[in-house]
Scaffold this active site. Structure first.
Site, mmCIF file in Angstrom:
data_model
loop_
_atom_site.group_PDB
_atom_site.id
_atom_site.type_symbol
_atom_site.label_atom_id
_atom_site.label_comp_id
_atom_site.label_asym_id
_atom_site.label_seq_id
_atom_site.Cartn_x
_atom_site.Cartn_y
_atom_site.Cartn_z
ATOM 1 C CB SER A 314 -1.013 -0.029 1.147
ATOM 2 O OG SER A 314 -0.396 -0.128 2.398
ATOM 3 C CG ASP A 325 6.353 5.252 -12.106
ATOM 4 O OD1 ASP A 325 7.027 4.221 -12.305
ATOM 5 O OD2 ASP A 325 5.110 5.257 -12.075
ATOM 6 C CE LYS A 339 -3.955 -6.119 0.337
ATOM 7 N NZ LYS A 339 -5.259 -6.741 0.228
#
Length: 433
Positions: A314, A325, A339
């Site tokens: 999560s 990224d 998650k």
């Protein structure tokens, strides 16, 4: 009721036993309810919240209006009748993350601001497909951790009672208890069952640990983040500033076994490493995106390697995904838990509580990591035997060259440090000519 960012949690079936949800740190109840709703009013209150907020406008292909009619046509003689009906009603959604908590369960969910809890120290989730109770991660230095519980362990029995068909609330009620008392967990791992006798304890949690290490690649700041609690951002800030004063050359941030926590904590910590770029996008049922971005206030721009594994869930995935990224860090380890949903947790009129899945989230590149997780840039697998050896019997070797994943992270960090130094050296020579 306005939903503030402090109420948004990630992977809200992540359950710190005896406190219901480690992801719910910082959520406050109304305290003494202004009035006690009648059983039928409580059922309707829950229905209305789901009607307004649930992430899927089709309610997972359930006729939610018909569900309301069915349950409001029933008679309820007590609050317990209402609680049972609410749980039945929510099961229609087939979403283990949207769940009801009675007043005792809701009270136990809320961890004191001191970060202290009572339990055995594991975080669990209900597998969406198999409905089995799965360990996301044990919390470091807790009874479950020391007993040898591992990420992805399946809990098949609690004190001899089968967990088949059991939801996380019931599991928590059975496992939590007074400090010093014992609970017996039967775990399924790699097709075999193991029995663990675990003594409950009072646990004080500090989410951040850090040290400055002299290594072959230079001075390295090692930061281990155990969970995204209400004070995680503050402790991370202190760690980075302390290590910057010690003039470290680069960082290794360890998110292995971190089950997640508060959404805002992951965003704030990401901003400490990123000067620009998107951190995460949350998408509600209207498809509207709320984008969290960096604000040009990074505390350091030095090279960073992040350690992840299947226990990184999560909020850990939001942070590692944002750093990956945005090309801010190299991820080393194994695929993360997967998650990708956000819950809102709120109190109800009688002191009970409700967690509702209200959004999903994507990493900056648009990846939906739910059920898949994040793939590391450099994969370094550990066998269960190696993990147990490192995390249980040789814990002093975590974050050392004897830790294979850390050793690889250090190797990668050395290359990043060297690459950053080279252009500076070339410019210096050019200026001298």
């Amino acid at each position: 009721m306005v939903i503030t960012k402090s109420r948004l949690v990630l992977g809200a079936t992540a359950v710190t036993l005896s406190t219901i949800a480690v992801t719910s740190l910082g959520i406050h109840s109304r305290g003494q309810a202004l009035f006690k709703a009648s059983p039928k009013e409580l059922v309707d209150e829950v229905w209305q919240i789901v009607q307004r907020q649930y992430v899927d406008g089709t309610f997972n292909q359930v006729d939610w209006v018909a569900v309301r009619k069915e349950y409001l046509n029933k008679s309820y003689s007590s609050q317990e009748d209402a609680y049972k009906a609410i749980r039945e009603m929510l099961k229609r959604l087939d979403d283990p993350y949207t769940r009801f908590m009675n007043p005792e369960e809701f009270k136990n969910m809320q961890v004191d601001t001191s970060g202290e809890l009572t339990g055995i120290g594991i975080t669990i989730s209900q597998d969406e497909k198999t409905k089995q109770l799965v360990v996301i991660a044990p919390i470091e230095d807790t009874p479950a951790f020391k007993a040898g519980i591992l990420s992805k362990d399946v809990i098949v029995k609690i004190d001899g009672k089968s967990t088949k068909g059991m939801d996380t609330n019931e599991a928590v009620s059975l496992i939590r208890g007074e400090p010093g008392s014992q609970v017996v967990l039967t775990i399924q791992r790699n097709g075999q069952q193991k029995v663990f006798n675990i003594k409950r304890a009072r646990i004080e949690i500090h989410p951040v640990r850090f040290s400055q290490q002299q290594t072959p690649v230079g001075k390295v700041g090692y930061i281990r983040l155990n969970q995204f609690s209400a004070n995680a951002a503050k402790e991370m800030q202190q760690a980075i500033r302390n290590l910057e004063k010690q003039q470290v050359d680069g960082y290794v941030m360890d998110l292995r076994g971190n089950p997640g926590g508060l959404l805002y904590a992951s965003v704030e910590i990401a901003r400490m490493w990123l000067d620009k770029g998107t951190i995460v996008s949350t998408i509600d049922r209207q498809g509207e995106q709320e984008r969290e971005v960096a604000r040009g206030r990074a505390l350091t721009n030095k090279p960073l390697v992040v350690l992840v594994d299947k226990g990184s869930a999560s909020a850990s995935e939001i942070l590692s995904g944002a750093l990956q990224d945005n090309k801010r860090a190299v991820l080393v380890g194994t695929q993360t838990f997967g998650k990708g949903l956000v819950q809102s947790v709120r109190p109800l009129e009688d002191g009970s509580g409700l967690a509702v899945t209200i959004a999903k989230y994507h990493t900056p590149s648009g990846k939906d990591i739910n059920k898949h997780g994040i793939d590391p840039d450099i994969k370094v697998e550990l066998t269960d035997a190696q993990r147990q050896e490192l995390w249980l019997r040789e814990r002093d070797k975590i974050g050392t060259l004897a830790d294979l994943q850390y050793a690889k992270a250090l190797e990668i960090l050395g290359k990043e440090i060297a690459a950053k130094r080279t252009p500076t050296a070339e410019r210096s020579q050019t200026n001298q000519l």
